[in-house]
Design an enzyme around this catalytic site. Sequence first.
Site, mmCIF file in Angstrom:
data_model
loop_
_atom_site.group_PDB
_atom_site.id
_atom_site.type_symbol
_atom_site.label_atom_id
_atom_site.label_comp_id
_atom_site.label_asym_id
_atom_site.label_seq_id
_atom_site.Cartn_x
_atom_site.Cartn_y
_atom_site.Cartn_z
ATOM 1 C CE LYS A 13 76.146 -93.909 84.323
ATOM 2 N NZ LYS A 13 75.513 -94.671 83.206
ATOM 3 C CE1 TYR A 53 73.268 -90.098 81.008
ATOM 4 C CE2 TYR A 53 72.223 -90.204 83.166
ATOM 5 C CZ TYR A 53 73.266 -90.544 82.317
ATOM 6 O OH TYR A 53 74.304 -91.327 82.778
ATOM 7 C CG ASN A 116 76.497 -98.055 82.176
ATOM 8 O OD1 ASN A 116 76.109 -97.305 83.077
ATOM 9 N ND2 ASN A 116 76.435 -97.719 80.899
ATOM 10 C CG HIS A 119 78.297 -89.656 82.616
ATOM 11 N ND1 HIS A 119 77.479 -89.749 81.510
ATOM 12 C CD2 HIS A 119 78.930 -88.455 82.519
ATOM 13 C CE1 HIS A 119 77.615 -88.641 80.786
ATOM 14 N NE2 HIS A 119 78.492 -87.846 81.379
ATOM 15 C CD GLU A 130 78.057 -84.677 80.106
ATOM 16 O OE1 GLU A 130 77.322 -85.289 79.318
ATOM 17 O OE2 GLU A 130 79.186 -85.102 80.455
HETATM 18 P P1 IDP Z 1 77.078 -93.605 77.619
HETATM 19 O O1 IDP Z 1 76.855 -93.582 79.120
HETATM 20 O O2 IDP Z 1 78.047 -94.686 77.240
HETATM 21 O O3 IDP Z 1 77.445 -92.271 77.048
HETATM 22 P P2 IDP Z 1 74.417 -93.181 76.505
HETATM 23 O O4 IDP Z 1 73.927 -93.716 75.211
HETATM 24 O O5 IDP Z 1 74.692 -91.726 76.607
HETATM 25 O O6 IDP Z 1 75.692 -94.059 76.928
HETATM 26 O O7 IDP Z 1 73.330 -93.600 77.596
HETATM 27 C C1 IDP Z 1 73.392 -93.046 78.891
HETATM 28 C C2 IDP Z 1 73.149 -94.148 79.898
HETATM 29 O O8 IDP Z 1 71.833 -94.665 79.698
HETATM 30 C C3 IDP Z 1 74.056 -95.377 79.781
HETATM 31 O O9 IDP Z 1 75.323 -95.201 80.394
HETATM 32 C C4 IDP Z 1 73.227 -96.415 80.478
HETATM 33 O O10 IDP Z 1 73.289 -96.240 81.905
HETATM 34 C C5 IDP Z 1 71.819 -96.042 80.026
HETATM 35 N N1 IDP Z 1 71.427 -96.801 78.838
HETATM 36 C C6 IDP Z 1 71.853 -96.627 77.571
HETATM 37 N N2 IDP Z 1 71.280 -97.514 76.745
HETATM 38 C C7 IDP Z 1 70.454 -98.258 77.502
HETATM 39 C C8 IDP Z 1 69.562 -99.340 77.223
HETATM 40 O O11 IDP Z 1 69.433 -99.812 76.085
HETATM 41 N N3 IDP Z 1 68.868 -99.844 78.282
HETATM 42 C C9 IDP Z 1 69.004 -99.360 79.548
HETATM 43 N N4 IDP Z 1 69.818 -98.342 79.845
HETATM 44 C C10 IDP Z 1 70.547 -97.809 78.847
HETATM 45 MG MG MG Z 2 76.336 -90.545 76.917
#
Ligand code: IDP
Ligand code: MG
Length: 152
Positions: A13, A53, A116, A119, A130
């Site tokens: 990212k 997303y 974080n 992805h 994807e």
């Molecule tokens: P993942 O990346 O571990 O698959 P997902 O639930 O698919 O997690 O969420 C996609 C992305 O959305 C996460 O990697 C993170 O960047 C963001 N995200 C997920 N949950 C939150 C939240 O509670 N607050 C802010 N950003 C979030």
């Molecule tokens: Mg995800």
Amino acid sequence: MAANGERTFIAIKPDGVQRGLVGEIIKRFEVKGFKLVGMRMIHASVDHLKQHYADLKDRPFFADLVSYMNSGPVVAMVWEGKNAVKTGRVMLGETDPAKSNPGTIRGDFCIDVGRNIIHGSDSVDSANQEIALWFKPEELVSYTSCAHSWIY
Ligand code: IDP
Ligand code: MG
């Protein structure tokens, strides 16, 4: 497709790129034994990221997520190998870095769920979707790694 040919979509990212973690992240997948079969750097559009997303469009953080992902270039990759999707997720750690074990990418290099750094596809079906969203078929290469018989 052969069991060793499972593919997953991994993207570093914008924060991972800006923080100079591209080499470190690629290295982890390389030394694990996965094979890189596609890679490009792209500053993805808002539309593209909304598609990527789409499953999260009703979540309260969706707009912030799209704007974060659109804030700079990402490094989009396809890695291939046995259980690449599931093992890739283990290597990433949990969505929330605070819940990610040391030794995982998110456990080692970041703090906030909204930053974080990486992805990874969460299932073989989403990986296929994807990969098709981010790469044209001709951008993915097929080759035999000289290390194949030392890994499998
Ligand atoms: P993942 O990346 O571990 O698959 P997902 O639930 O698919 O997690 O969420 C996609 C992305 O959305 C996460 O990697 C993170 O960047 C963001 N995200 C997920 N949950 C939150 C939240 O509670 N607050 C802010 N950003 C979030
Ligand atoms: Mg995800």
